[in-house]
Design a protein around this motif. Structure first.
Motif, short mmCIF file in Angstrom:
data_model
loop_
_atom_site.label_atom_id
_atom_site.label_comp_id
_atom_site.label_asym_id
_atom_site.label_seq_id
_atom_site.Cartn_x
_atom_site.Cartn_y
_atom_site.Cartn_z
N ARG A 31 0.97 -1.18 0.12
CA ARG A 31 -0.02 -0.16 -0.20
C ARG A 31 0.89 1.26 0.06
O ARG A 31 0.46 2.29 -0.62
CB ARG A 31 -0.91 0.06 1.19
N ALA A 32 2.12 1.25 0.73
CA ALA A 32 2.99 2.21 0.89
C ALA A 32 3.59 2.43 -0.63
O ALA A 32 3.67 3.62 -1.22
CB ALA A 32 4.01 2.20 1.57
N TYR A 33 3.75 1.46 -1.41
CA TYR A 33 4.26 1.70 -2.68
C TYR A 33 3.34 2.40 -3.67
O TYR A 33 3.53 3.02 -4.42
CB TYR A 33 4.96 0.27 -3.12
N LEU A 34 2.14 1.84 -3.55
CA LEU A 34 1.08 1.99 -4.37
C LEU A 34 0.68 3.52 -4.09
O LEU A 34 0.42 4.59 -5.04
CB LEU A 34 -0.20 1.33 -4.31
N GLY A 35 0.90 4.08 -2.71
CA GLY A 35 0.44 5.50 -2.51
C GLY A 35 1.70 6.26 -2.94
O GLY A 35 1.34 7.42 -3.46
N ALA A 36 2.96 5.95 -3.18
CA ALA A 36 3.90 6.63 -3.82
C ALA A 36 3.73 6.71 -5.29
O ALA A 36 3.89 7.76 -5.77
CB ALA A 36 5.33 6.04 -3.45
N LEU A 37 3.12 5.52 -5.99
CA LEU A 37 2.64 5.88 -7.42
C LEU A 37 1.62 6.64 -7.61
O LEU A 37 1.67 7.42 -8.58
CB LEU A 37 2.52 4.51 -7.74
N THR A 38 0.82 6.84 -6.57
CA THR A 38 -0.27 7.86 -6.64
C THR A 38 0.13 9.23 -6.55
O THR A 38 -0.23 10.02 -7.27
CB THR A 38 -1.32 7.59 -5.49
N GLU A 39 1.03 9.45 -5.62
CA GLU A 39 1.40 10.84 -5.62
C GLU A 39 2.21 11.19 -6.70
O GLU A 39 2.32 12.46 -6.89
CB GLU A 39 2.42 10.77 -4.15
N GLU A 40 3.08 10.29 -7.20
CA GLU A 40 3.76 10.92 -8.59
C GLU A 40 2.87 11.02 -9.75
O GLU A 40 3.28 11.16 -10.74
CB GLU A 40 4.87 9.86 -8.84
N GLY A 41 1.82 10.38 -9.50
CA GLY A 41 0.74 10.60 -10.61
C GLY A 41 0.72 9.30 -11.72
O GLY A 41 -0.03 9.22 -12.78
#
Length: 109
Positions: A31-41
């Motif tokens: 989830r943290a990794y996917l959250g980072a991908l979300t933040e970068e767009g």
């Protein structure tokens, strides 16, 4: 000059059998990794199937190679939770979600 155009992809994950405990251990990191991908767009949406057999991700990337690199760094992939993944280029054409997905999704091929 390199193109900055992105494509949209649907990714289907299939979880390996008998990895429920390993999946639970890696869930926060995933989830943290996917959250980072979300933040970068890069990540537009993601979620597990309710039958717990896999999940779906909707991502943007400039190429299939870049997308595969992103997916290869997912803790679920590194931890062998994912036994299979299908990647499909996708273009949104209709639906109420189009405004929230953005114009680049509607025009990508």
């Amino acid at each position: 000059m390199a193109s900055t155009e992105t494509r949209t992809f649907v990714v289907l994950y299939t979880y390996a059998a008998g990895v429920g405990e390993k999946r639970a251990e890696l869930l926060d990191a995933h989830r943290a990794y996917l959250g980072a991908l979300t933040e970068e767009g890069s990540l537009l949406a993601a979620g597990a199937f309710l039958d717990s057999n896999g999940g779906l991700l909707l991502l943007r990337a400039p190429s299939l190679l870049v997308l595969e690199d992103l997916l290869d760094r997912d803790p679920f992939h590194l931890g062998a939770v994912i036994v299979d993944r299908e990647i499909h280029p996708w273009a949104a054409r209709l639906g109420t979600a189009l405004p929230s997905l953005g114009a680049s999704v509607a025009s990508s091929v």
